[in-house]
Design a protein around this motif. Structure first.
Motif, PDB file in Angstrom:
ATOM      1  N   UNK A  71       5.634  46.646  44.233  1.00  0.00           N
ATOM      2  CA  UNK A  71       6.177  45.338  43.896  1.00  0.00           C
ATOM      3  C   UNK A  71       5.142  44.249  44.140  1.00  0.00           C
ATOM      4  N   UNK A  72       4.911  43.411  43.137  1.00  0.00           N
ATOM      5  CA  UNK A  72       4.026  42.257  43.263  1.00  0.00           C
ATOM      6  C   UNK A  72       4.210  41.376  42.036  1.00  0.00           C
ATOM      7  N   UNK A  73       3.823  40.104  42.163  1.00  0.00           N
ATOM      8  CA  UNK A  73       3.840  39.211  41.019  1.00  0.00           C
ATOM      9  C   UNK A  73       5.132  38.455  40.851  1.00  0.00           C
ATOM     10  N   UNK A  74       5.279  37.894  39.644  1.00  0.00           N
ATOM     11  CA  UNK A  74       6.369  36.973  39.328  1.00  0.00           C
ATOM     12  C   UNK A  74       7.449  37.683  38.521  1.00  0.00           C
ATOM     13  N   UNK A  75       8.666  37.698  39.077  1.00  0.00           N
ATOM     14  CA  UNK A  75       9.811  38.298  38.390  1.00  0.00           C
ATOM     15  C   UNK A  75      10.671  37.163  37.838  1.00  0.00           C
ATOM     16  N   UNK A  76      10.448  36.860  36.550  1.00  0.00           N
ATOM     17  CA  UNK A  76      11.166  35.772  35.892  1.00  0.00           C
ATOM     18  C   UNK A  76      12.490  36.342  35.374  1.00  0.00           C
ATOM     19  N   UNK A  77      13.488  36.347  36.252  1.00  0.00           N
ATOM     20  CA  UNK A  77      14.778  36.956  35.908  1.00  0.00           C
ATOM     21  C   UNK A  77      15.801  35.868  35.616  1.00  0.00           C
ATOM     22  N   UNK A  78      16.756  36.224  34.775  1.00  0.00           N
ATOM     23  CA  UNK A  78      17.846  35.309  34.413  1.00  0.00           C
ATOM     24  C   UNK A  78      19.038  35.644  35.302  1.00  0.00           C
ATOM     25  N   UNK A  79      19.438  34.720  36.150  1.00  0.00           N
ATOM     26  CA  UNK A  79      20.541  34.969  37.076  1.00  0.00           C
ATOM     27  C   UNK A  79      20.050  35.552  38.380  1.00  0.00           C
ATOM     28  N   UNK A  80      19.508  36.746  38.316  1.00  0.00           N
ATOM     29  CA  UNK A  80      19.023  37.385  39.527  1.00  0.00           C
ATOM     30  C   UNK A  80      18.720  38.844  39.288  1.00  0.00           C
ATOM     31  N   UNK A  81      18.408  39.559  40.374  1.00  0.00           N
ATOM     32  CA  UNK A  81      18.125  40.984  40.275  1.00  0.00           C
ATOM     33  C   UNK A  81      18.608  41.669  41.540  1.00  0.00           C
TER      34      UNK A  81
END
Length: 357
Positions: free
Chosen positions: A96-106
């Motif tokens: 896991x690394x970087x930017x997680x551009x999620x809608x709502x959440x994960x």
């Protein structure tokens, strides 16, 4: 995909139906699978699993979705889509690394290793057995929900930091471990602990700083909040804050940086006491370990602690002192120090005031 240069690019959806893992276990170990549409996994025969150095890249030019009726285990997941990805199922990420551009959440049900700094642009629900930051920084632009369902969920700060813009909520299966000097957890909203059992995490809060800008809320009849060592809780909101509990609260160090004040609605213990306690109304102490420096209490002070030894320090109370009206003996030892109280000093049947220097 078992060679470093392997590449599969999908302009539309990537769909897996009735997939049986035993047919291709270990086959996704290298290369890049890039998808511009949705990632859809529909199978009750197995789960999606990748390892080694394999990477899935979601790079669409409109909103994408990740859908599954079974497990999804990504090795690396990279989101390049500026419109965001809606992750509709719990997922695992091995690296896991970087930017997680999620809608709502994960929702994460597995994390192997955090290899670099992480940003989650939404809520983060933790159902994974372990999240070890390994010295990295995690920023969550929504809220964190940890350990409300299933087995134990252990978050180990391990020299890193978590900064969450919203609330940080810990359920009955949550453990927060802060055992390194540089550990930091910053909460922009409320810090909430529900149905917490101390036996799961006793001794885990021994170092670092937990900074909260909202309320500190502890709701559990299974145990109490307890910190030790050099751990510090800092209340630094930009409006009135509250400390609430239906059971014991044992802070190691408690620092109030909020200029608007904190309403402490429950008796608390402080292991190392010093500095300015800007409280609204007053505070009740049921335990004090040691007074390490001069103390100012900007309100009333109710003493229910077995011992308050000033150890040569000065205590100023801008309200009144109420000592020893309920419970066991409450012994105040001046011990070369001083108490200055602006209001009344009331001693009840369980009070002892010792002045022998």
């Amino acid at each position: 995909m078992m060679n470093e240069g392997d590449y599969v690019g999908v302009g539309g959806d990537f769909i897996i139906s009735n997939y049986d893992i035993k047919h291709s276990e270990g086959c996704l170990s290298e290369g890049v699978l890039e998808i511009k549409g949705d990632f859809v996994f529909e199978s009750m025969l197995g789960y999606f699993s990748a390892g080694g150095n394999h990477k899935v890249v979601l790079s669409g030019d409109k909103e994408q979705a990740v859908k599954s009726n079974n497990g999804l285990g990504f090795n690396e997941l990279e989101i390049r889509n500026e419109y965001g990805v809606k992750i509709e199922t719990p997922i695992g990420i091995n690296k896991m690394k970087g930017n997680y551009r999620v809608i709502g959440g994960m929702t994460l049900n597995y994390v192997g290793i955090v290899e670099g700094d992480v940003i989650v642009e939404g809520d983060l629900r933790l159902e994974c057995p372990m999240l070890d930051l390994c010295g990295n920084r995690m920023v969550v632009l929504g809220s964190i929900i940890q350990g409300y369902e299933g087995p134990m969920v252990h978050v180990r700060i391990n020299g890193g930091s978590i900064e969450v813009d919203g609330d940080y909520s810990m359920g009955p299966s949550a453990i927060l471990e802060m055992m390194n000097e540089g550990d930091y957890v910053g909460v922009g909203g409320d810090f909430i602990i529900s149905n917490y059992d101390i036996k799961h995490s006793e001794g885990c809060l021994s170092e670092g700083v937990l900074e909260i800008k909202g309320d500190f809320v502890f709701e559990s009849m299974l145990g109490y909040f307890s910190a030790g060592g050099n751990h510090k809780v800092v209340l630094s909101g930009d409006k009135e804050q509250a400390v609430k509990s239906n059971n014991g609260l044992g802070f190691n160090e408690l620092e109030i940086r909020n200029e608007y004040g904190v309403k402490i609605e429950t008796p608390i213990g402080i292991n190392k006491m010093k500095g300015n306690y800007r409280v609204i109304g007053g505070m009740t102490l049921n335990y004090v370990g040691i007074v390490e420096g001069d103390v100012i209490v900007e309100g009333d002070l109710r003493l229910e602690c077995p011992m308050l030894d000033l150890c040569g320090n000065r205590m100023v109370v801008l309200g009144s002192i109420i000592q020893g009206y309920e419970g066991p003996m409450v012994h105040v030892r001046i011990n070369g120090g001083s108490i200055e109280v602006d209001g009344d000093y009331s001693m009840g049947p369980s009070a002892i005031l010792e002045m022998m220097n």
